[in-house]
Scaffold this motif. Structure first.
Motif, PDB file in Angstrom:
ATOM      1  N   HIS A 116       0.722  -1.196  -0.210  1.00 57.53           N
ATOM      2  CA  HIS A 116      -0.004   0.001   0.181  1.00 57.53           C
ATOM      3  C   HIS A 116       0.982   1.204   0.084  1.00 57.53           C
ATOM      4  N   ILE A 168      -1.238   5.103  -7.296  1.00 58.07           N
ATOM      5  CA  ILE A 168      -2.152   3.939  -7.879  1.00 58.07           C
ATOM      6  C   ILE A 168      -3.042   3.709  -6.706  1.00 58.07           C
ATOM      7  N   ARG A 169      -4.371   3.663  -7.212  1.00 54.46           N
ATOM      8  CA  ARG A 169      -5.344   3.154  -6.350  1.00 54.46           C
ATOM      9  C   ARG A 169      -5.742   1.449  -6.240  1.00 54.46           C
ATOM     10  N   SER A 170      -5.557   1.036  -7.611  1.00 54.74           N
ATOM     11  CA  SER A 170      -6.025  -0.151  -7.819  1.00 54.74           C
ATOM     12  C   SER A 170      -4.852  -1.221  -7.273  1.00 54.74           C
ATOM     13  N   MET A 171      -5.024  -2.389  -6.284  1.00 49.36           N
ATOM     14  CA  MET A 171      -4.103  -3.023  -5.966  1.00 49.36           C
ATOM     15  C   MET A 171      -3.967  -4.090  -7.211  1.00 49.36           C
ATOM     16  N   GLY A 172      -5.093  -4.445  -7.888  1.00 47.14           N
ATOM     17  CA  GLY A 172      -5.062  -5.388  -8.886  1.00 47.14           C
ATOM     18  C   GLY A 172      -3.990  -4.641 -10.051  1.00 47.14           C
ATOM     19  N   ALA A 173      -4.379  -3.475 -10.374  1.00 53.41           N
ATOM     20  CA  ALA A 173      -3.632  -2.942 -11.740  1.00 53.41           C
ATOM     21  C   ALA A 173      -1.864  -2.840 -10.936  1.00 53.41           C
ATOM     22  N   TYR A 174      -1.771  -2.484  -9.910  1.00 54.43           N
ATOM     23  CA  TYR A 174      -0.318  -2.493  -9.333  1.00 54.43           C
ATOM     24  C   TYR A 174       0.174  -3.831  -9.372  1.00 54.43           C
ATOM     25  N   ARG A 221      -0.478  -6.664 -11.140  1.00 53.07           N
ATOM     26  CA  ARG A 221      -0.443  -7.176 -12.293  1.00 53.07           C
ATOM     27  C   ARG A 221       0.995  -6.533 -13.042  1.00 53.07           C
TER      28      ARG A 221
END
Length: 110
Positions: free
Chosen positions: A21, A29-35, A37
């Motif tokens: 985080h 970056i707010r999206s953990m999935g995007a980060y 990935r």
């Protein structure tokens, strides 16, 4: 873009999640999935400081506004001042030189 229909799951400690985080916050970056990935596929994320680009966009807006004013004056009076056109040309050449510099710096990012 390929359809994302596969679930990838892993466990992390509380400290690891907190660190993830923190890194996301540093990059905005707010999206953990995007980060996750991006990190899994490329191994890095880049946070670009685009203040130079924003400044150049602002200068381009100012020059565009000036150009519109010159065009309006030319349409109303049928004439414009050569000094105004020369000034605009000089400013646009400066902006293009700055833009080329920014593009060279951006292209060197790996």
């Amino acid at each position: 873009m390929a359809k994302r229909d596969r679930d990838v799951h892993f466990l992390a400690s509380k400290e690891e999640v907190e660190r993830i985080h923190e890194k996301m916050d540093e990059l905005g970056i707010r999206s953990m999935g995007a980060y996750l990935r991006k990190m899994a596929l490329d191994g890095y994320c880049i946070n670009l400081d685009l203040q130079d680009v924003k400044a150049l966009v602002s200068l381009l807006r100012i020059c565009s506004n000036n150009l519109n004013q010159y065009a309006k004056r030319a349409n109303e009076t049928g004439s414009i001042y050569e000094a105004d056109i020369n000034d605009l040309q000089v400013r646009l050449e400066e902006i293009w030189a700055d833009m080329k510099e920014v593009l060279v710096r951006l292209s060197s990012i790996q």
